[in-house]
Design a protein around this motif. Sequence first.
Motif, mmCIF file in Angstrom:
data_model
loop_
_atom_site.group_PDB
_atom_site.id
_atom_site.type_symbol
_atom_site.label_atom_id
_atom_site.label_comp_id
_atom_site.label_asym_id
_atom_site.label_seq_id
_atom_site.Cartn_x
_atom_site.Cartn_y
_atom_site.Cartn_z
ATOM 1 N N ASN A 285 0.826 -1.201 0.000
ATOM 2 C CA ASN A 285 0.000 0.000 0.000
ATOM 3 C C ASN A 285 0.866 1.258 0.000
ATOM 4 O OD1 ASN A 285 -2.262 1.669 0.148
ATOM 5 N ND2 ASN A 285 -3.245 0.423 1.700
ATOM 6 N N GLN B 144 -7.653 5.213 -9.924
ATOM 7 C CA GLN B 144 -7.600 3.755 -9.811
ATOM 8 C C GLN B 144 -6.671 3.347 -8.667
ATOM 9 O OE1 GLN B 144 -6.582 2.032 -13.604
ATOM 10 N NE2 GLN B 144 -8.430 2.801 -14.611
ATOM 11 N N ILE C 197 -7.495 1.189 -5.301
ATOM 12 C CA ILE C 197 -6.735 -0.018 -4.963
ATOM 13 C C ILE C 197 -6.200 0.074 -3.544
ATOM 14 C CG2 ILE C 197 -4.568 -1.237 -5.460
ATOM 15 C CD1 ILE C 197 -5.182 -0.629 -8.467
ATOM 16 N N ASN D 175 -8.902 -0.752 -1.236
ATOM 17 C CA ASN D 175 -9.147 -2.201 -1.262
ATOM 18 C C ASN D 175 -8.101 -2.953 -0.443
ATOM 19 O OD1 ASN D 175 -11.429 -1.967 -2.857
ATOM 20 N ND2 ASN D 175 -10.338 -2.324 -4.769
ATOM 21 N N HIS E 234 -14.506 -6.750 -6.818
ATOM 22 C CA HIS E 234 -13.290 -5.937 -6.967
ATOM 23 C C HIS E 234 -12.332 -6.576 -7.977
ATOM 24 C CE1 HIS E 234 -14.573 -3.398 -3.730
ATOM 25 N NE2 HIS E 234 -14.487 -4.350 -2.805
ATOM 26 N N LEU F 220 -10.920 -4.936 -11.503
ATOM 27 C CA LEU F 220 -9.489 -4.881 -11.784
ATOM 28 C C LEU F 220 -9.191 -5.480 -13.155
ATOM 29 C CD1 LEU F 220 -7.079 -3.808 -10.188
ATOM 30 C CD2 LEU F 220 -6.765 -6.090 -9.226
ATOM 31 N N CYS G 258 3.911 -6.633 -4.560
ATOM 32 C CA CYS G 258 2.623 -7.326 -4.637
ATOM 33 C C CYS G 258 2.821 -8.832 -4.748
ATOM 34 C CB CYS G 258 1.826 -6.803 -5.837
ATOM 35 S SG CYS G 258 0.151 -7.457 -5.949
ATOM 36 N N TYR H 294 -7.356 -11.397 -5.670
ATOM 37 C CA TYR H 294 -7.176 -9.966 -5.945
ATOM 38 C C TYR H 294 -5.694 -9.614 -6.021
ATOM 39 C CZ TYR H 294 -7.861 -4.917 -5.724
ATOM 40 O OH TYR H 294 -7.844 -3.563 -5.998
ATOM 41 N N LEU I 96 -3.786 -8.110 -9.087
ATOM 42 C CA LEU I 96 -3.229 -6.772 -8.901
ATOM 43 C C LEU I 96 -1.820 -6.666 -9.465
ATOM 44 C CD1 LEU I 96 -3.348 -3.916 -7.803
ATOM 45 C CD2 LEU I 96 -2.724 -4.807 -5.539
ATOM 46 N N TYR J 71 -2.202 -6.019 -13.037
ATOM 47 C CA TYR J 71 -2.620 -4.629 -13.258
ATOM 48 C C TYR J 71 -1.413 -3.691 -13.160
ATOM 49 C CZ TYR J 71 -4.220 0.048 -12.197
ATOM 50 O OH TYR J 71 -4.370 1.418 -12.201
#
Length: 207
Positions: free
Chosen positions: A46, A66, A70, A73, A102, A106, A142, A165, A169, A172
């Motif tokens: 984060n 976006q 995220i 989330n 979610h 994504l 991530c 997710y 992610l 993404y």
Amino acid sequence: MASALPKKSQLYTRTGDKGESSLYNGERRVKTDRIFEALGAVDELNSSIGIAHHYCKKSANGLEEQLIEIQCNLQDIGSNIATPRNDASESQLRNTLFDEGHIEKLEGWIDTLDSQLPPLRNFILPSGGESSIFLHQARSICRRAERTTIPVVEANDADESVLKYLNRLSDYLFAAARFAAKHEHLEENLYKKAKSGREATVQTRVL
């Protein structure tokens, strides 16, 4: 006249001084527990997205909103991980449920970004300007967050949607990094295997 002492801050509680902390359901575990490993990785992710957001906002590449969503989330994912599904109350489970919608959102963002990029025919190195590089860094973190969350989900301490997710992610963030480089017309460095005894050469490509 002596001034009054400031009121004790709520930022520190001293309850974790012996290496333990509490989960949302009140259970206390050592800070080396797999749940806290996963929480720490998600928190680091984060923070890294926060850095990427700063540079994306500076370049006005359109990814800012976006990234904020995220980050929100990821806060919810932290709540889910901090609430062992086997030992939580009905209300705690409801409050920390992570909706699979979610993930679908994504995937839609990934499809939109990828449709605007040239096909990938080479391995690329983290490059392409500040926004792109920090998005690549977030992608790497991530992957670690995903790895540390796997044993938590396997133990039924977190929902499988959390793991899905995080997996999506990282895809993404890869697409977003390439998009950020393209937006700024900056070069991506391409991987090229260095030959033994010879100086490595760097190939680049402007998106």
